[in-house]
Design a protein around this motif. Structure first.
Motif, PDB file in Angstrom:
ATOM      1  N   TYR A 257       2.776  10.226  -8.726  1.00  0.00           N
ATOM      2  CA  TYR A 257       3.294   9.855  -7.408  1.00  0.00           C
ATOM      3  C   TYR A 257       4.522   8.962  -7.515  1.00  0.00           C
ATOM      4  N   VAL A 258       4.447   7.921  -8.328  1.00  0.00           N
ATOM      5  CA  VAL A 258       5.570   6.973  -8.383  1.00  0.00           C
ATOM      6  C   VAL A 258       6.797   7.586  -9.052  1.00  0.00           C
ATOM      7  N   THR A 259       6.614   8.643  -9.853  1.00  0.00           N
ATOM      8  CA  THR A 259       7.756   9.316 -10.465  1.00  0.00           C
ATOM      9  C   THR A 259       8.246  10.482  -9.623  1.00  0.00           C
ATOM     10  N   GLY A 260       7.637  10.688  -8.458  1.00  0.00           N
ATOM     11  CA  GLY A 260       8.137  11.700  -7.518  1.00  0.00           C
ATOM     12  C   GLY A 260       7.680  13.121  -7.784  1.00  0.00           C
ATOM     13  N   LYS A 261       6.639  13.283  -8.597  1.00  0.00           N
ATOM     14  CA  LYS A 261       6.167  14.638  -8.881  1.00  0.00           C
ATOM     15  C   LYS A 261       5.382  15.249  -7.724  1.00  0.00           C
ATOM     16  N   PHE A 262       4.873  14.394  -6.830  1.00  0.00           N
ATOM     17  CA  PHE A 262       4.271  14.894  -5.590  1.00  0.00           C
ATOM     18  C   PHE A 262       4.348  13.791  -4.551  1.00  0.00           C
ATOM     19  N   GLY A 263       4.070  14.168  -3.287  1.00  0.00           N
ATOM     20  CA  GLY A 263       4.050  13.178  -2.214  1.00  0.00           C
ATOM     21  C   GLY A 263       5.349  13.068  -1.476  1.00  0.00           C
TER      22      GLY A 263
ATOM     23  N   THR B 175       5.349   1.132 -14.019  1.00  0.00           N
ATOM     24  CA  THR B 175       5.815   1.412 -15.377  1.00  0.00           C
ATOM     25  C   THR B 175       4.723   1.878 -16.319  1.00  0.00           C
ATOM     26  N   ASN B 176       3.477   1.479 -16.066  1.00  0.00           N
ATOM     27  CA  ASN B 176       2.400   1.838 -16.989  1.00  0.00           C
ATOM     28  C   ASN B 176       1.064   1.945 -16.255  1.00  0.00           C
ATOM     29  N   PRO B 177       0.976   2.837 -15.273  1.00  0.00           N
ATOM     30  CA  PRO B 177      -0.282   2.945 -14.517  1.00  0.00           C
ATOM     31  C   PRO B 177      -1.400   3.525 -15.378  1.00  0.00           C
ATOM     32  N   ASP B 178      -2.630   3.234 -14.974  1.00  0.00           N
ATOM     33  CA  ASP B 178      -3.782   3.718 -15.724  1.00  0.00           C
ATOM     34  C   ASP B 178      -4.160   5.149 -15.363  1.00  0.00           C
ATOM     35  N   ASP B 179      -3.851   5.546 -14.121  1.00  0.00           N
ATOM     36  CA  ASP B 179      -4.280   6.852 -13.618  1.00  0.00           C
ATOM     37  C   ASP B 179      -3.081   7.806 -13.586  1.00  0.00           C
ATOM     38  N   SER B 180      -3.274   9.019 -14.089  1.00  0.00           N
ATOM     39  CA  SER B 180      -2.177   9.990 -14.141  1.00  0.00           C
ATOM     40  C   SER B 180      -1.669  10.344 -12.746  1.00  0.00           C
TER      41      SER B 180
ATOM     42  N   LEU C 177      -4.851   7.783  -2.138  1.00  0.00           N
ATOM     43  CA  LEU C 177      -4.735   9.236  -2.082  1.00  0.00           C
ATOM     44  C   LEU C 177      -5.976   9.801  -1.415  1.00  0.00           C
ATOM     45  N   ASP C 178      -5.763  10.585  -0.356  1.00  0.00           N
ATOM     46  CA  ASP C 178      -6.867  11.233   0.357  1.00  0.00           C
ATOM     47  C   ASP C 178      -7.938  10.240   0.792  1.00  0.00           C
ATOM     48  N   GLY C 179      -7.505   9.060   1.257  1.00  0.00           N
ATOM     49  CA  GLY C 179      -8.438   8.076   1.795  1.00  0.00           C
ATOM     50  C   GLY C 179      -9.102   7.198   0.766  1.00  0.00           C
ATOM     51  N   GLU C 180      -8.806   7.417  -0.506  1.00  0.00           N
ATOM     52  CA  GLU C 180      -9.439   6.638  -1.569  1.00  0.00           C
ATOM     53  C   GLU C 180      -8.412   5.757  -2.282  1.00  0.00           C
TER      54      GLU C 180
ATOM     55  N   LEU D 252       0.866  -1.174   0.000  1.00  0.00           N
ATOM     56  CA  LEU D 252       0.000   0.000   0.000  1.00  0.00           C
ATOM     57  C   LEU D 252       0.902   1.223   0.000  1.00  0.00           C
ATOM     58  N   ILE D 253       0.802   2.028  -1.049  1.00  0.00           N
ATOM     59  CA  ILE D 253       1.628   3.216  -1.176  1.00  0.00           C
ATOM     60  C   ILE D 253       0.738   4.443  -1.267  1.00  0.00           C
ATOM     61  N   GLY D 254       1.352   5.606  -1.029  1.00  0.00           N
ATOM     62  CA  GLY D 254       0.624   6.862  -1.074  1.00  0.00           C
ATOM     63  C   GLY D 254       1.237   7.832  -0.095  1.00  0.00           C
ATOM     64  N   PRO D 255       0.961   9.120  -0.250  1.00  0.00           N
ATOM     65  CA  PRO D 255       1.543  10.111   0.659  1.00  0.00           C
ATOM     66  C   PRO D 255       1.019   9.970   2.076  1.00  0.00           C
ATOM     67  N   SER D 256       1.695  10.607   3.011  1.00  0.00           N
ATOM     68  CA  SER D 256       1.248  10.586   4.405  1.00  0.00           C
ATOM     69  C   SER D 256      -0.182  11.109   4.495  1.00  0.00           C
ATOM     70  N   GLY D 257      -0.990  10.455   5.321  1.00  0.00           N
ATOM     71  CA  GLY D 257      -2.370  10.872   5.494  1.00  0.00           C
ATOM     72  C   GLY D 257      -3.331  10.326   4.460  1.00  0.00           C
TER      73      GLY D 257
END
Length: 274
Positions: free
Chosen positions: A268-274, A258-263, A243-246, A60-65
């Motif tokens: 997130y995985v490329t480090g643009k946020f989070g 390598t090829n996620p469906d959601d932008s 992300l945000d509980g969802e 399970l990955i995602g930013p804090s919170g």
């Protein structure tokens, strides 16, 4: 809890003792259906549906919170121990709802073990007694072979076999975390939840924990919460991005990275946020 107990008795386990090897045994699936969780008025997990496949590791990955730790705490009913916290929805261990009427919470936590972010060995107990603690809570007779088997399963036996009577708190941070894993394994869980198990450890200890996750998949179903993208890529068969509980997206780990469906996943995985 009779259904849960009855199903547990059919699970094939490796023989305990020095001959223990990572022999594949059927673990059990966990299915979370429309899970919602709150801390007071804060809605932390929102209508989440997710499955953890048997004998596989799900990250399970995602930013804090984002709700990752709350999800795993709901799976083994630790969330309800927090004052003001509540949850709704279903969590199925195979076909048994762990939130069902008459379900024994102690039996749930025996079948679904948990390892926390910070190693938490019992400070006044020896290494042996730390591992045996869960067995004693369930009123089972504790043998040396059971403790040895759990320590071997956690990859710790060779490092501590000559000092079992010494305090567990005297071990290094990485050894303490593996001691906590051994404590969870001693009661022969079907599922192991790991909440940032290596975040406080040095790189060598982290590698040992990751190697252990790979070995444990032959015995249990694993869910691991991590902020470390490289760690998720190394150990997980499936990755879920929150992300945000969802739940934004879930799929094979290689695809998620390598090829996620959601932008948003890609960002997130490329480090643009989070």
């Amino acid at each position: 809890m009779s259904d849960l107990a009855a199903q547990r008795t059919t699970t094939v386990r490796p023989a305990p003792g020095p001959a223990l090897q990572p022999v594949a045994s059927p673990a059990r699936a966990v299915t979370v259906e429309r899970l919602n969780a709150w801390y007071g008025d804060q809605h932390s997990v929102k209508d989440l549906t997710l499955s953890f496949a048997p004998n596989r590791a799900t990250a399970l990955i995602g930013p804090s919170g984002s709700g990752k730790s709350t999800v795993v705490r709901c799976v083994n009913r630790m969330h309800e121990e927090i004052p003001g916290a509540r949850a709704s929805g279903r969590v199925l261990l195979d076909d048994t709802d762990v939130y069902g009427d008459g379900v024994d919470v102690v039996a749930v936590r025996r079948a679904i073990g948990m390892v926390f972010q910070k190693p938490n060995p019992f400070p006044t107990m020896s290494i042996f007694d730390n591992v045996a603690a869960g067995l004693r809570l369930t009123a089972r007779k504790v043998s040396h072979d059971q403790v040895e088997s759990a320590l071997r399963g956690a990859g710790l036996w060779e490092e501590v076999k000559d000092r079992l009577a010494k305090p567990g708190i005297g071990l290094s941070g990485g050894q303490q975390q593996r001691l906590c894993i051994a404590r969870a394994l001693a009661v022969e869980p079907d599922v192991l939840l790991m909440d940032e198990p290596a975040s406080a450890l040095d790189p060598i200890s982290t590698l040992k924990i990751e190697e252990l996750v790979q070995e444990l998949k032959s015995r249990v179903t694993i869910a691991i919460v991590t902020h470390n993208m490289q760690q998720a890529a190394r150990v997980a068969d499936q990755t879920a991005f929150m992300l945000d509980g969802e739940l934004v997206e879930v799929g094979p780990t290689e695809k998620i990275f390598t090829n996620p469906d959601d932008s948003r996943t890609e960002e997130y995985v490329t480090g643009k946020f989070g």
